[in-house]
Design an enzyme around this catalytic site. Structure first.
Site, PDB file in Angstrom:
ATOM      1  N   LYS A   3       7.913  -6.884   9.863  1.00 41.52           N
ATOM      2  CA  LYS A   3       7.509  -7.590   8.640  1.00 41.52           C
ATOM      3  C   LYS A   3       8.527  -8.641   8.227  1.00 41.52           C
ATOM      4  O   LYS A   3       8.170  -9.645   7.593  1.00 41.52           O
ATOM      5  CB  LYS A   3       7.291  -6.586   7.499  1.00 41.52           C
ATOM      6  CG  LYS A   3       5.939  -5.862   7.554  1.00 41.52           C
ATOM      7  CD  LYS A   3       5.740  -5.011   6.324  1.00 41.52           C
ATOM      8  CE  LYS A   3       4.402  -4.299   6.336  1.00 41.52           C
ATOM      9  NZ  LYS A   3       3.249  -5.214   6.217  1.00 41.52           N
ATOM     10  N   CYS A  36      -0.037   1.406  12.856  1.00 44.37           N
ATOM     11  CA  CYS A  36       0.250   0.387  11.850  1.00 44.37           C
ATOM     12  C   CYS A  36       0.071  -0.932  12.564  1.00 44.37           C
ATOM     13  O   CYS A  36       0.552  -1.092  13.702  1.00 44.37           O
ATOM     14  CB  CYS A  36       1.665   0.520  11.310  1.00 44.37           C
ATOM     15  SG  CYS A  36       2.179  -0.876  10.264  1.00 44.37           S
ATOM     16  N   ARG A  85       0.817  -1.205   0.000  1.00 42.29           N
ATOM     17  CA  ARG A  85       0.000   0.000   0.000  1.00 42.29           C
ATOM     18  C   ARG A  85       0.855   1.261   0.000  1.00 42.29           C
ATOM     19  O   ARG A  85       0.600   2.195  -0.769  1.00 42.29           O
ATOM     20  CB  ARG A  85      -0.926  -0.003   1.226  1.00 42.29           C
ATOM     21  CG  ARG A  85      -2.112  -0.952   1.137  1.00 42.29           C
ATOM     22  CD  ARG A  85      -1.755  -2.430   1.099  1.00 42.29           C
ATOM     23  NE  ARG A  85      -0.995  -2.862   2.261  1.00 42.29           N
ATOM     24  CZ  ARG A  85      -0.259  -3.966   2.333  1.00 42.29           C
ATOM     25  NH1 ARG A  85      -0.125  -4.748   1.284  1.00 42.29           N
ATOM     26  NH2 ARG A  85       0.388  -4.292   3.435  1.00 42.29           N
ATOM     27  N   CYS A 140      -4.998  -3.732   8.244  1.00 41.70           N
ATOM     28  CA  CYS A 140      -3.911  -2.916   7.703  1.00 41.70           C
ATOM     29  C   CYS A 140      -4.381  -1.475   7.715  1.00 41.70           C
ATOM     30  O   CYS A 140      -5.377  -1.148   7.052  1.00 41.70           O
ATOM     31  CB  CYS A 140      -3.563  -3.352   6.284  1.00 41.70           C
ATOM     32  SG  CYS A 140      -2.474  -2.200   5.408  1.00 41.70           S
ATOM     33  N   THR A 186       2.924   4.183   8.821  1.00 39.73           N
ATOM     34  CA  THR A 186       3.757   4.113   7.627  1.00 39.73           C
ATOM     35  C   THR A 186       3.838   5.473   6.935  1.00 39.73           C
ATOM     36  O   THR A 186       3.001   6.354   7.160  1.00 39.73           O
ATOM     37  CB  THR A 186       3.200   3.095   6.618  1.00 39.73           C
ATOM     38  OG1 THR A 186       1.921   3.559   6.162  1.00 39.73           O
ATOM     39  CG2 THR A 186       3.071   1.708   7.228  1.00 39.73           C
ATOM     40  N   THR A 243      -2.871   1.283   6.527  1.00 45.53           N
ATOM     41  CA  THR A 243      -2.626   2.009   5.285  1.00 45.53           C
ATOM     42  C   THR A 243      -3.682   1.699   4.227  1.00 45.53           C
ATOM     43  O   THR A 243      -4.001   2.550   3.390  1.00 45.53           O
ATOM     44  CB  THR A 243      -1.216   1.703   4.745  1.00 45.53           C
ATOM     45  OG1 THR A 243      -0.255   1.848   5.805  1.00 45.53           O
ATOM     46  CG2 THR A 243      -0.842   2.656   3.621  1.00 45.53           C
TER      47      THR A 243
END
Length: 246
Positions: free
Chosen positions: A173, A203, A56, A91, A133, A93
């Protein structure tokens, strides 16, 4: 054909895989936060775990031409077709594309950003620091939601934003332990230099830090989403989760 879900209970559809561990943790939160006594009283869910959804932030910042919108929309339509009453996306974003996806389906997408802002208002927060993010910061979705609730906000400096992105992408991640010294540097700057009353873990990768470490003065956006999902679906919430800043 036997009906899978009781007609008396709401069903939550979940679009996950961004990242996979955050999606798994969201399922755990839905169980831990529910004030119920038996298996049958828990919230029915349908999880679509789709790690292939294009990045994203890369798309928002023009680093990729692969839009996540078609996959998000197809996933939402699939959940609707399977009988979900509400949709949640693990998520933050992805919520930059909220209007596009929501307009394509009739079931409500529970908005993690708005639910977090509402929770901050309920807890009397005057000014919140946004840890998210680059894509989320760039589009201003948290800034708008906080302003709508009458809450002041601050984003990290360029140097500290780079640390947030490192924690998200290079640590969590990538399956590595988060470098908590970086997290501490960022949160101290937000509170001491920018005078924030609380920091938003904005996030869902950062939610995993709160899962495993002490994060005083922080609100986890995914906890806000899980609580809102339970309430919207008619499941009582345990009293220890009536406040999310601990």
């Amino acid at each position: 054909m036997t009906r899978l879900f009781s007609a008396r209970k709401k069903v939550l559809g979940i679009i996950g895989g961004m990242g996979p561990m955050a999606s798994a943790y969201f399922g755990r939160l839905l169980v831990e936060m529910a004030d119920v006594d038996t298996d049958q009283q828990h919230l029915p869910t349908i999880l679509l775990n789709i790690p292939e959804i294009p990045d994203r932030t890369a798309y928002i910042l023009g680093r990729s031409e692969k839009s996540p919108v078609p996959v998000l929309t197809a996933a939402a339509k699939t959940l609707e077709g399977l009988g979900a009453d509400f949709c949640a996306v693990t998520c933050v974003t992805s919520h930059c594309f909220y209007d596009e996806v929501q307009s394509a389906v009739s079931i409500p997408w529970i908005n993690i950003v708005r639910e977090t802002a509402a929770a901050l208002k309920a807890e009397g927060v005057r000014k919140a620091g946004i840890l998210a993010t680059d894509g989320t910061i760039e589009t201003g979705i948290f800034q708008k939601a906080l302003s709508d609730e009458g809450i002041l906000w601050a984003a990290p400096s360029e140097e500290n934003q780079a640390k947030v992105m490192h924690l998200i992408y290079q640590d969590i991640k990538a399956g590595r332990r988060p470098e908590m010294e970086l997290f501490g540097e960022v949160t101290r700057a937000m509170k001491e230099e920018l005078q924030c009353d609380a920091c938003i873990l904005g996030c869902t990768e950062l939610s995993l830090i709160k899962r495993d470490y002490e994060t005083p003065g922080c609100i986890d956006a995914m906890e806000a989403l899980a609580r809102a999902s339970l309430i919207r679906c008619g499941i009582p919430v345990r009293k220890e989760y009536r406040r999310l800043i601990r």
